[in-house]
Design a protein around this motif. Structure first.
Motif, PDB file in Angstrom:
ATOM      1  N   GLN A 111     -31.984 -64.980 -13.717  1.00 41.56           N
ATOM      2  CA  GLN A 111     -32.500 -65.899 -14.735  1.00 41.56           C
ATOM      3  C   GLN A 111     -34.023 -66.013 -14.657  1.00 41.56           C
ATOM      4  N   VAL A 112     -34.542 -66.118 -13.443  1.00 40.36           N
ATOM      5  CA  VAL A 112     -35.996 -66.240 -13.274  1.00 40.36           C
ATOM      6  C   VAL A 112     -36.697 -64.981 -13.795  1.00 40.36           C
ATOM      7  N   GLY A 113     -36.185 -63.823 -13.378  1.00 42.42           N
ATOM      8  CA  GLY A 113     -36.802 -62.556 -13.810  1.00 42.42           C
ATOM      9  C   GLY A 113     -36.770 -62.404 -15.318  1.00 42.42           C
ATOM     10  N   ALA A 114     -35.634 -62.745 -15.913  1.00 40.03           N
ATOM     11  CA  ALA A 114     -35.503 -62.622 -17.368  1.00 40.03           C
ATOM     12  C   ALA A 114     -36.457 -63.578 -18.076  1.00 40.03           C
ATOM     13  N   HIS A 115     -36.548 -64.797 -17.561  1.00 40.53           N
ATOM     14  CA  HIS A 115     -37.429 -65.797 -18.177  1.00 40.53           C
ATOM     15  C   HIS A 115     -38.885 -65.345 -18.097  1.00 40.53           C
ATOM     16  N   LEU A 116     -39.269 -64.860 -16.897  1.00 36.46           N
ATOM     17  CA  LEU A 116     -40.660 -64.428 -16.700  1.00 36.46           C
ATOM     18  C   LEU A 116     -40.989 -63.195 -17.547  1.00 36.46           C
ATOM     19  N   SER A 154     -39.287 -73.817 -18.767  1.00 35.01           N
ATOM     20  CA  SER A 154     -39.366 -73.367 -17.363  1.00 35.01           C
ATOM     21  C   SER A 154     -39.045 -74.525 -16.423  1.00 35.01           C
ATOM     22  N   THR A 155     -39.670 -75.671 -16.672  1.00 33.70           N
ATOM     23  CA  THR A 155     -39.477 -76.817 -15.778  1.00 33.70           C
ATOM     24  C   THR A 155     -38.030 -77.295 -15.814  1.00 33.70           C
ATOM     25  N   VAL A 156     -37.489 -77.434 -17.018  1.00 31.64           N
ATOM     26  CA  VAL A 156     -36.131 -77.965 -17.148  1.00 31.64           C
ATOM     27  C   VAL A 156     -35.113 -77.002 -16.521  1.00 31.64           C
ATOM     28  N   LEU A 157     -35.295 -75.699 -16.733  1.00 30.28           N
ATOM     29  CA  LEU A 157     -34.373 -74.738 -16.109  1.00 30.28           C
ATOM     30  C   LEU A 157     -34.486 -74.793 -14.589  1.00 30.28           C
ATOM     31  N   GLY A 158     -35.726 -74.897 -14.094  1.00 29.78           N
ATOM     32  CA  GLY A 158     -35.933 -74.990 -12.639  1.00 29.78           C
ATOM     33  C   GLY A 158     -35.251 -76.217 -12.060  1.00 29.78           C
ATOM     34  N   VAL A 159     -35.403 -77.344 -12.726  1.00 28.33           N
ATOM     35  CA  VAL A 159     -34.770 -78.578 -12.243  1.00 28.33           C
ATOM     36  C   VAL A 159     -33.246 -78.447 -12.324  1.00 28.33           C
ATOM     37  N   VAL A 170     -33.852 -60.275 -23.750  1.00 26.09           N
ATOM     38  CA  VAL A 170     -33.994 -60.397 -22.288  1.00 26.09           C
ATOM     39  C   VAL A 170     -33.772 -61.865 -21.886  1.00 26.09           C
ATOM     40  N   GLY A 171     -34.322 -62.774 -22.665  1.00 33.95           N
ATOM     41  CA  GLY A 171     -34.098 -64.207 -22.412  1.00 33.95           C
ATOM     42  C   GLY A 171     -32.617 -64.549 -22.466  1.00 33.95           C
ATOM     43  N   ALA A 172     -31.904 -63.946 -23.414  1.00 26.63           N
ATOM     44  CA  ALA A 172     -30.468 -64.221 -23.544  1.00 26.63           C
ATOM     45  C   ALA A 172     -29.697 -63.708 -22.323  1.00 26.63           C
ATOM     46  N   VAL A 173     -30.147 -62.575 -21.768  1.00 32.48           N
ATOM     47  CA  VAL A 173     -29.498 -62.058 -20.553  1.00 32.48           C
ATOM     48  C   VAL A 173     -29.669 -63.076 -19.411  1.00 32.48           C
ATOM     49  N   GLY A 174     -30.878 -63.612 -19.294  1.00 39.04           N
ATOM     50  CA  GLY A 174     -31.127 -64.642 -18.272  1.00 39.04           C
ATOM     51  C   GLY A 174     -30.248 -65.857 -18.482  1.00 39.04           C
ATOM     52  N   ALA A 175     -30.108 -66.264 -19.741  1.00 39.80           N
ATOM     53  CA  ALA A 175     -29.265 -67.432 -20.036  1.00 39.80           C
ATOM     54  C   ALA A 175     -27.818 -67.149 -19.637  1.00 39.80           C
ATOM     55  N   GLY A 176     -27.377 -65.909 -19.843  1.00 38.91           N
ATOM     56  CA  GLY A 176     -26.020 -65.537 -19.446  1.00 38.91           C
ATOM     57  C   GLY A 176     -25.837 -65.630 -17.935  1.00 38.91           C
ATOM     58  N   ALA A 177     -26.855 -65.185 -17.193  1.00 34.55           N
ATOM     59  CA  ALA A 177     -26.774 -65.252 -15.727  1.00 34.55           C
ATOM     60  C   ALA A 177     -26.693 -66.703 -15.254  1.00 34.55           C
ATOM     61  N   ARG A 222     -39.920 -74.933   3.876  1.00 30.21           N
ATOM     62  CA  ARG A 222     -40.857 -73.886   3.475  1.00 30.21           C
ATOM     63  C   ARG A 222     -40.335 -73.101   2.279  1.00 30.21           C
ATOM     64  N   ARG A 223     -39.052 -72.730   2.337  1.00 25.75           N
ATOM     65  CA  ARG A 223     -38.502 -71.863   1.289  1.00 25.75           C
ATOM     66  C   ARG A 223     -37.926 -72.733   0.173  1.00 25.75           C
ATOM     67  N   LEU A 224     -38.481 -72.596  -1.012  1.00 26.69           N
ATOM     68  CA  LEU A 224     -38.045 -73.468  -2.109  1.00 26.69           C
ATOM     69  C   LEU A 224     -37.139 -72.760  -3.110  1.00 26.69           C
ATOM     70  N   GLY A 225     -37.050 -71.436  -3.031  1.00 33.90           N
ATOM     71  CA  GLY A 225     -36.083 -70.717  -3.856  1.00 33.90           C
ATOM     72  C   GLY A 225     -36.522 -70.514  -5.300  1.00 33.90           C
ATOM     73  N   PRO A 226     -35.622 -69.937  -6.101  1.00 34.69           N
ATOM     74  CA  PRO A 226     -35.982 -69.552  -7.476  1.00 34.69           C
ATOM     75  C   PRO A 226     -36.354 -70.736  -8.365  1.00 34.69           C
TER      76      PRO A 226
END
Lengths: 99, 429
Positions: B363-368, B323-328, B392-399, B273-277
C-alpha cells in the motif's frame, strides 16, 4: 523480597502491552509491588493516561497475580504522578524496541 | 482488587461495540479503491480541472467524504469516549450516521459525475444529514469530556468547520440546480479550505496529540505550542472562510510548521525506534501539509497559473490528508481489533501479530508511486499517466483491503484468555 513477591514479578514479566509487545515490567509500568496482610499490592502506571488499552492491561495484571492470592484478590492501583516517560523502560526493553 | 481509579473508571462501558466503528472503516477502505478507480475513469478530464460538475469532482468527493470523513467520523466516535473520557454516543445514532454516509456518498458522487439533479439532491441531503447528526453526537459527548483540553478544543473547532462546510456544500449543490451564487468558484474554494484545513485538518491535529505519542512510545508534546498552533490554524481557516486566501495560507503555514515541528519533537524523544509503514505515510503527510499551503498561497497570489489547481488539490487531499489518514488507519485497525478482542475476553494479542505488514508496504509503495504519476499526468496534460497512477493507487487500496480482512479474520480466531478467573471472563475482561 518475599518468595511471593518474587513470583509476582516473574508473572508480571509475562503480561504484555499489546501495542509494544513489551512486558509491563520492561516497559516500566510497575512502580511498586509488595506483599502485605496476605495480599499483593501493585502500584502501576500507563504510558499515557488516556491509553484505551489501559483497563485491559490492568485486568491482565490482576489475572496474572490472582493464583498467588487464593484468599485475597490482588490490589492494583493506578498512579499518573509523575507521568510515565520512556526513561522508565528497562535496558532489556530498550534492546527489544531497537530490534 | 482495588476499585478502578477515576482516569479509567467506566472505560469499558465507553467503548462502542465493534459493530459500530468497524463498518465505517470497512466502507472507507472500499471507497478508497472506488475513488482510485473513479479517478482512472476520469483521467481525461483531470488535467486542467478547475472545479465544477464532472467525473473528477466525483472522484474527489469519493476520497474526501468516502474515505477521509468516513474514517474521521468512525475514529472519533470510537476514540473520543475512551481517550477523552466522554460519554459514549448512542450506538443506534452512530449506526444511522454510517448508513446516511454509506448511502449518500455514492449517490452524490454519481450525481456529480453525471450532473443529474436527483442524485445530487438526494446524496447531498443524505451526506449533510449524516454529518450534522455526527456533529450533534460529538458535541454532546465533548460537552461532558474530561480529557485533554487541547484535544477537546481541536475537536470543537473541527466541528464548527464541519457545520460550515456542510452548509456551503448544500449551497453549492443548490447552485448546480438554481444557479443562485454570484461567485461560485470563490465559494467552492472556501468550501475546500474549510473541509480540508478546517474539519479534517484540525481533527487530525487534535487526535495526533494523543495517537502519535502513543504509537511512537514518547512523552506528550508541550501543550503551549499546541495551543498556539491551534489558534493560528483556526485563524487561517477563518481568513480563508472570509475569502482572504493568501492571508489564510500564511497563517495556516505558520500553524502547520509549528504542528509538524511538535510532532518531530515527539518522534525525536520516542523509545520505539522502528515505526513501520504507517509512519512513512504519516511523515509524507506532514511534509505535504506545508507544501499544499505554499501551493495554495502561490495560486492565491497569482504566482502559479490556474493549471496548477489540480496539483494543489492532489497535494492537499492525496499528499497530506489521504497519506495521514491511511497511515493512522494502518495503526488503529489492528489496535482496535486488540481492544475489542480484550473486551470480548480474548487473549491480549500483540498489535503487530494481527496483520501482515508486507501488505501495508505494498500500500505504501503504491501510494508513493501513484501520487507523483497523477501529478505529473496533470502537469504534462497526459491523461494516460493519470490513468496509470490511479490504477497503481487502486492496487494499493486492494492490498490494504486484504490487510484489513486478515486482521478481521485473526480477530475472530483469537483464543480466550488463559487463566482468567471466571468473574473476569464473564464481564469480558
Amino acid at each position: 523480597m518475599t518468595q511471593r513477591e518474587d513470583e509476582a514479578w516473574r508473572r508480571l514479566g509475562s503480561v504484555l502491552d499489546p501495542e509494544t509487545g513489551l512486558s509491563v515490567v520492561d516497559l516500566g509500568l510497575i512502580r511498586e509491588l509488595r506483599e502485605a496482610d496476605g495480599a499483593l499490592h501493585v502500584r502501576m502506571t500507563l504510558t499515557h493516561e488516556s491509553c484505551p488499552l489501559g483497563v485491559f492491561i490492568l485486568d491482565s495484571v490482576r489475572i496474572a497475580l490472582a493464583p498467588l492470592c487464593p484468599d485475597a484478590r490482588p490490589a492494583v492501583e493506578l498512579s499518573f504522578d509523575p507521568p510515565w516517560t520512556p526513561d522508565r523502560i528497562t535496558p532489556a526493553g530498550r534492546a527489544a524496541l531497537r530490534r | 482488587m482495588s476499585a478502578a481509579l477515576p482516569p479509567l473508571a467506566g472505560a469499558k462501558d465507553r467503548l462502542l461495540p465493534a459493530s459500530v466503528p468497524v463498518p465505517y472503516f470497512a466502507a472507507a477502505l472500499a471507497f478508497h479503491g472506488l475513488a482510485w478507480l473513479s479517478l482512472a475513469a476520469a483521467a481525461e478530464w483531470v488535467p486542467g480541472f478547475a472545479g465544477g460538475l464532472g467525473p473528477p469532482l466525483a472522484a474527489l468527493h469519493l476520497v474526501t467524504l468516502g474515505v477521509l470523513a468516513m474514517v474521521a467520523v468512525g475514529a472519533s466516535l470510537q476514540l473520543l469516549p475512551v481517550a477523552l473520557r466522554a460519554p459514549m454516543p448512542l450506538p443506534v445514532a452512530a449506526r444511522a450516521v454510517h448508513l446516511l454516509l454509506v448511502a449518500g456518498v455514492p449517490v452524490l458522487a454519481w450525481g456529480m459525475a453525471s450532473g443529474r439533479v436527483l442524485p445530487l439532491s438526494l446524496g447531498g441531503v443524505a451526506v449533510s444529514s449524516g454529518l450534522a447528526l455526527f456533529a450533534a453526537l460529538a458535541a454532546a459527548a465533548l460537552a461532558r469530556a474530561r480529557g485533554s483540553s487541547l484535544v477537546i478544543a481541536h475537536v470543537w473547532t473541527a466541528l464548527a468547520c464541519l457545520l460550515a462546510l456542510a452548509l456551503l456544500g448544500l449551497a453549492l449543490l443548490g447552485d448546480f440546480v438554481h444557479g443562485w451564487l454570484p461567485d461560485r468558484a470563490a465559494l467552492a474554494a472556501v468550501h475546500l479550505a474549510i473541509a480540508t484545513y478546517g474539519f479534517l485538518g484540525l481533527l487530525i491535529m487534535g487526535l495526533s496529540q494523543i495517537l502519535v505519542p502513543m504509537f511512537a512510545l514518547a512523552p506528550n508534546p508541550p501543550a503551549r505550542p499546541g495551543w498556539i498552533a491551534l489558534g493560528l490554524a483556526a485563524f487561517g481557516v477563518a481568513l480563508a472562510g472570509a475569502g482572504w486566501f493568501l492571508a489564510g495560507a500564511i497563517a495556516g503555514l505558520a500553524a502547520a510548521l509549528l504542528h509538524t515541528s511538535l510532532m518531530a519533537l515527539v518522534l525525536r524523544r520516542r523509545a520505539r525506534r522502528r515505526l513501520g509503514p504507517s509512519f512513512v505515510l504519516i511523515g509524507l503527510g506532514w511534509a505535504m501539509l506545508p507544501a499544499s499551503l505554499v501551493l495554495g498561497a502561490g495560486l492565491a497570489f497569482g504566482i502559479l497559473p490556474r493549471g496548477f489547481a489540480p496539483i494543489f488539490v492532489l497535494v492537499l487531499v492525496g499528499g497530506w490528508l489521504l497519506s495521514t489518514v491511511l497511515g493512522v488507519l494502518m495503526r488503529i485497525l489492528p489496535f482496535l481489533a486488540t481492544l475489542h478482542a480484550a473486551k470480548r475476553g480474548r487473549r491480549l494479542m500483540r498489535v503487530e501479530e494481527l496483520g501482515d505488514e508486507r501488505l501495508l508496504w505494498v500500500q505504501v509503495g503504491a501510494h508513493l508511486s501513484a501520487l507523483p504519476m497523477v501529478a505529473l499526468g496533470a502537469a504534462l496534460n497526459a491523461p494516460a499517466l493519470v490513468w496509470m497512477g490511479a490504477m497503481v493507487g487502486a492496487v494499493g487500496a486492494g492490498a490494504f483491503l486484504l490487510f484489513a480482512g486478515l486482521v478481521a479474520w485473526r480477530y475472530y480466531e483469537l483464543p480466550p484468555r488463559a487463566g482468567a478467573p471466571a468473574e473476569l471472563r464473564e464481564r469480558g475482561a
